[in-house]
Design a protein around this motif. Structure first.
Motif, PDB file in Angstrom:
ATOM      1  N   SER A  66     -25.185-116.127 -25.426  1.00 13.03           N
ATOM      2  CA  SER A  66     -26.466-116.620 -24.920  1.00 13.03           C
ATOM      3  C   SER A  66     -27.257-115.444 -24.330  1.00 13.03           C
ATOM      4  O   SER A  66     -26.766-114.317 -24.257  1.00 13.03           O
ATOM      5  CB  SER A  66     -26.249-117.715 -23.881  1.00 13.03           C
ATOM      6  N   VAL A  67     -28.485-115.723 -23.921  1.00  9.16           N
ATOM      7  CA  VAL A  67     -29.341-114.664 -23.391  1.00  9.16           C
ATOM      8  C   VAL A  67     -28.783-114.157 -22.055  1.00  9.16           C
ATOM      9  O   VAL A  67     -28.379-114.950 -21.201  1.00  9.16           O
ATOM     10  CB  VAL A  67     -30.781-115.187 -23.209  1.00  9.16           C
TER      11      VAL A  67
ATOM     12  N   GLU B 285     -25.342-106.660 -25.114  1.00 13.32           N
ATOM     13  CA  GLU B 285     -25.929-105.820 -26.162  1.00 13.32           C
ATOM     14  C   GLU B 285     -27.301-106.382 -26.481  1.00 13.32           C
ATOM     15  O   GLU B 285     -27.413-107.533 -26.888  1.00 13.32           O
ATOM     16  CB  GLU B 285     -25.032-105.790 -27.391  1.00 13.32           C
ATOM     17  N   GLY B 286     -28.329-105.558 -26.266  1.00 16.56           N
ATOM     18  CA  GLY B 286     -29.695-106.073 -26.396  1.00 16.56           C
ATOM     19  C   GLY B 286     -29.904-107.155 -25.356  1.00 16.56           C
ATOM     20  O   GLY B 286     -29.597-106.967 -24.184  1.00 16.56           O
ATOM     21  N   GLN B 287     -30.381-108.291 -25.802  1.00 15.64           N
ATOM     22  CA  GLN B 287     -30.647-109.379 -24.859  1.00 15.64           C
ATOM     23  C   GLN B 287     -29.472-110.353 -24.738  1.00 15.64           C
ATOM     24  O   GLN B 287     -29.571-111.343 -24.022  1.00 15.64           O
ATOM     25  CB  GLN B 287     -31.864-110.191 -25.328  1.00 15.64           C
ATOM     26  N   ILE B 288     -28.385-110.086 -25.446  1.00 13.89           N
ATOM     27  CA  ILE B 288     -27.361-111.119 -25.630  1.00 13.89           C
ATOM     28  C   ILE B 288     -26.046-110.738 -24.948  1.00 13.89           C
ATOM     29  O   ILE B 288     -25.645-109.568 -24.960  1.00 13.89           O
ATOM     30  CB  ILE B 288     -27.120-111.334 -27.149  1.00 13.89           C
ATOM     31  N   ILE B 289     -25.380-111.726 -24.362  1.00 12.33           N
ATOM     32  CA  ILE B 289     -24.020-111.528 -23.853  1.00 12.33           C
ATOM     33  C   ILE B 289     -23.084-111.625 -25.049  1.00 12.33           C
ATOM     34  O   ILE B 289     -22.918-112.695 -25.633  1.00 12.33           O
ATOM     35  CB  ILE B 289     -23.648-112.601 -22.801  1.00 12.33           C
ATOM     36  N   THR B 290     -22.508-110.483 -25.448  1.00 12.13           N
ATOM     37  CA  THR B 290     -21.728-110.480 -26.682  1.00 12.13           C
ATOM     38  C   THR B 290     -20.226-110.535 -26.424  1.00 12.13           C
ATOM     39  O   THR B 290     -19.449-110.691 -27.354  1.00 12.13           O
ATOM     40  CB  THR B 290     -22.051-109.242 -27.542  1.00 12.13           C
TER      41      THR B 290
END
Lengths: 324, 424
Positions: free
Chosen positions: B373-374, B26-31
């Motif tokens: 993390s990114v 989600e966005g730049q992040i591993i959620t």
């Protein structure tokens, strides 16, 4: 373990040289993509908060080292750390530390505290204190404001607020109202906004407290339009975001001068009448009369929501600087 | 909402194993990271049968900007990085002008950020103008975003200047990246000194030109305690010096290039300037020593030393053509085919050498796929065979000695900060 064949001994030795740390000292250090990374991190943390938090920073310890009081910022950082499963030691009167009274330098204090914890949140009364701390620290330094300098985590949460409330940052008109000279949150916010495209800043401030030249020039160099608009009503008509700050009496040379300007920069129900429908009012808080209580119930009054956005943003910042 | 990457085998180079998992970005992040994640409203990307590895990191790239845009630009170089599966690269300062002032560090970072294909970490010059005399303002350059310092392309000839640089670097906790070349020994050589150079009748570069300076800088690293990182190690003796240095506890790391692991100076006989590189392709005993050094941990990581030149420049003949090969777009398949497919290295260890190790020693993010993390990662198809075709490169450079080689393990999808930056 497959990677056991790597020469672990050699690697560990190389690592003994001081680690490059993820300090957060100035909003100037961040590029647009990195700002967006923090916003995405905060969004993720907001959903983690809904589930009551997590344990990713289990075993990590944060020191909140405040040389001037700021209960709100400190509690927000402490909440963020605790919600991530970390622990906190904290003081709001570091200025009255026995060591500080005895003349210990900031650098020495940081050297000592860095030996106790994994990250230091520093609030200090002198400009440049955070950079000085970072130059000697063996753990990340997160600036929670240094004098009239910067307040980068506040600026990040401000930007997160704008993103959450309006859905984007590019193309917005932001009116900065009040004390733009000493208001450090404004300086950091301008640095962040400067990374976005087609941003227009309206400086609605008394002539005695304008945006500092270096901050203005940074924005201009990045292609931001910076305009002086001393009339609050005219600014309010145009703005997508009204960012109100406190006008501090002690900054004025005479009481007469203060009295002459203070009434001009108060947001009240009259301001609401001229504001755009989708616009929001922000304030880093605490307020001291510059937004009248009658404004609070208007949905465009975003300042209390803004204060709540501080916890997920600071969770994201802590996770960023402590993750391996 | 988010992007759900389903069914890939996710490589964990730190633990040394791979498992089938889903990844939510989600966005730049591993959620989210786990087995059989709910699809919900997410866009689903089916990756069954493919491998997901942390974004590759190259500690040694020449992006040629500012100033040498006929060879490469930040845009084309980072596109090449994305196509090769690299999400972060460190770029060398031997541009025009040399990156010895903070404005050039800012320029590189801002340009790279504008295109967004890969994260670029500038390496700033050790000395002003890379002239080997006056050390640059390390503090200012580091604050601007330089992650290391190097005069790559040239060795720092003065031990006194190098020692001064190491003391400054130690203060900042950043590595000094050593291009080891003693000019009094390397002279005007254009290839490895040895029987092939003699047969061709061209001046050679002796191994000691490199090893002497590596030995000197090991001693300086020991004395100062600063982290010294050796670039593109090539001779057997240098591998031995680094091995001894590590045994004695010196804060030293080293990189090796795919071409020094795979080729020897025999290639120069057939390919001439197309096989001209500095340090030069060495003898078979040197190549074998580099492989042993990689396997026993003496050499810590793989670096491409991606060095684009124009066709016109590379066609000037063995004596006059510039040194260097491009590498970003073929390094992973080269290494995978030669070392993993052949059974010499476990897959996870190759990923460690091309992602985790550079992240660790250059203090960068990444090197492992982790929750929260990114989202920097690369999807590879291990079963896809393709031949190296320089005409298809994103890089402006076509200069490679690996033309037409059959390779496996090509990247098919590269995700940088949550965005698709390459798709085959």
């Amino acid at each position: 373990m497959v990677c056991g064949c790597i020469n672990i001994q050699g690697n560990e030795r190389a690592e003994r040289t001081r680690e490059q740390l993820k300090h957060l000292i100035s909003a100037k250090q961040l590029q647009k993509t990195e700002i967006m990374e923090f916003i995405d991190r905060a969004k993720h943390m907001a959903s983690i908060l809904k589930q009551g938090g997590t344990h990713t920073l289990d075993g990590k310890l944060m020191a909140a080292l405040f040389f001037e009081p700021s209960t709100r910022t400190r509690l927000s950082f402490e909440t963020a750390m605790l919600r991530l499963g970390g622990q906190v030691i904290s003081t709001e009167s570091a200025r009255e530390f026995s060591s500080a009274v005895k003349g210990e330098t900031l650098e020495d204090t940081i050297r000592v505290v860095a030996g106790y914890v994994d990250v230091i949140v520093l609030r200090h009364h002198e400009i440049g204190a955070a950079a000085r701390a970072a130059s000697v620290s063996t753990v990340p330094i997160l600036s929670a404001g240094d004098g009239a300098g910067e307040h980068p985590t506040q600026a990040l949460l401000d930007l997160y607020t704008i993103e959450r409330e309006l859905g984007h940052v590019d193309g917005l008109t932001v009116a900065l109202v009040g004390d733009l000279l000493y208001g450090r949150t404004v300086h950091s916010l301008v640095y962040l906004l400067s990374q976005f495209t087609s941003v227009r800043l309206l400086c609605t401030a008394p002539a005695s407290t304008p945006l500092p030249d270096d901050v203005r020039d940074f924005a201009l160099a990045k292609g931001v339009s910076v305009e002086y608009e001393p009339n609050l009503e005219r600014a309010a008509r145009q703005a997508d975001v009204i960012y109100q700050t406190r006008i501090q009496k002690e900054r004025f040379s005479s009481l007469a001068e203060y009295d002459a300007v203070k009434g001009k920069y108060v947001i009240d129900e009259g301001t609401l009448l001229v504001m755009k429908e989708h616009a929001i009012i922000m304030h880093p808080l605490p307020r001291a009369g510059e937004i009248t209580p009658g404004v609070d119930k208007d949905p465009r009054a975003a300042y209390f929501r803004q204060s709540h956005y501080g916890v997920p943003m600071r969770m994201g910042i802590l996770q960023h600087c402590l993750e391996r | 909402m988010g992007k759900l990457f389903k069914g890939a085998t996710v490589v964990d180079p730190v633990m040394g194993y791979s498992t089938v998992q889903d990844l939510l970005v989600e966005g730049q992040i591993i959620t989210a990271l786990g087995k059989e994640l709910p699809t919900s409203t997410h866009e689903v990307i089916d990756l069954r049968g493919l491998h997901v590895m942390p974004g590759l990191i190259d500690p040694h790239v020449h992006l040629r900007e500012p100033g040498q845009t006929h060879k490469e630009t930040i845009e084309t170089g980072t596109m090449a990085a994305a196509a090769g599966g690299f999400t972060q690269i460190c770029c060398m300062p031997n541009t025009t002008p040399i990156v010895d002032e903070r404005k050039w560090v800012h320029f590189i970072r801002e340009e790279a950020d504008r295109f967004g294909y890969a994260t670029v970490h500038p390496i700033a010059a050790i000395t002003k103008g890379a002239k080997g005399q006056e050390v640059t303002d390390f503090v200012a350059l580091h604050q601007a975003g330089a992650v290391a310092f190097s005069d790559d392309g040239k060795g720092v000839q003065s031990a006194q200047v190098m020692r001064q640089a190491l003391l400054k670097a130690k203060q900042l906790g950043v590595p000094i990246v050593v291009h080891a070349e003693d000019e009094s020994l390397s002279g005007a050589g254009c290839m490895n000194a040895g029987p092939v150079a003699e047969r061709l009748g061209v001046p050679g570069i002796v191994s000691s030109a490199e090893t002497v300076m590596i030995a000197r800088d090991v001693l300086l690293a020991q004395e100062t305690g600063a982290h010294v990182h050796m670039c593109h190690v090539s001779p057997e003796a240098a591998v031995q010096v680094i091995r001894c240095a590590k045994e004695s506890g010196a804060p030293v790391t080293a990189e090796v290039t795919p071409h020094h692991l795979l080729l020897t100076d025999e290639q120069v006989e057939h390919l001439l300037a197309q096989a001209k590189v500095n340090p030069p392709l060495r003898a078979e005993s040197d190549r074998a020593a580099c492989v042993r050094g990689l396997l026993d941990g003496t050499l810590d990581m793989i670096a491409t030393d991606h060095a684009p030149h124009t066709k016109e420049e590379k066609d000037r003949g063995l004596l006059d053509a510039p040194f260097g090969f491009v590498g970003l777009e073929i390094s992973f398949p080269l290494m995978y085919t030669a070392f993993v497919k052949s059974g010499i290295l476990p897959f996870e260890k190759l990923v460690y050498l091309m992602s985790t190790a550079p992240a660790k020693h250059f203090h960068l993010r990444g090197g492992r796929i982790q929750l929260a993390s990114v989202a920097d990662f690369t999807v590879v198809d291990l079963n896809q065979m393709r031949r190296v075709n320089p005409e298809a490169f994103r890089s402006k450079g076509r200069n490679t000695p690996f033309v037409d080689r059959e390779l496996w393990g090509w990247p098919v999808l590269t995700i940088h900060r949550g965005q698709t930056v390459f798709q085959a």
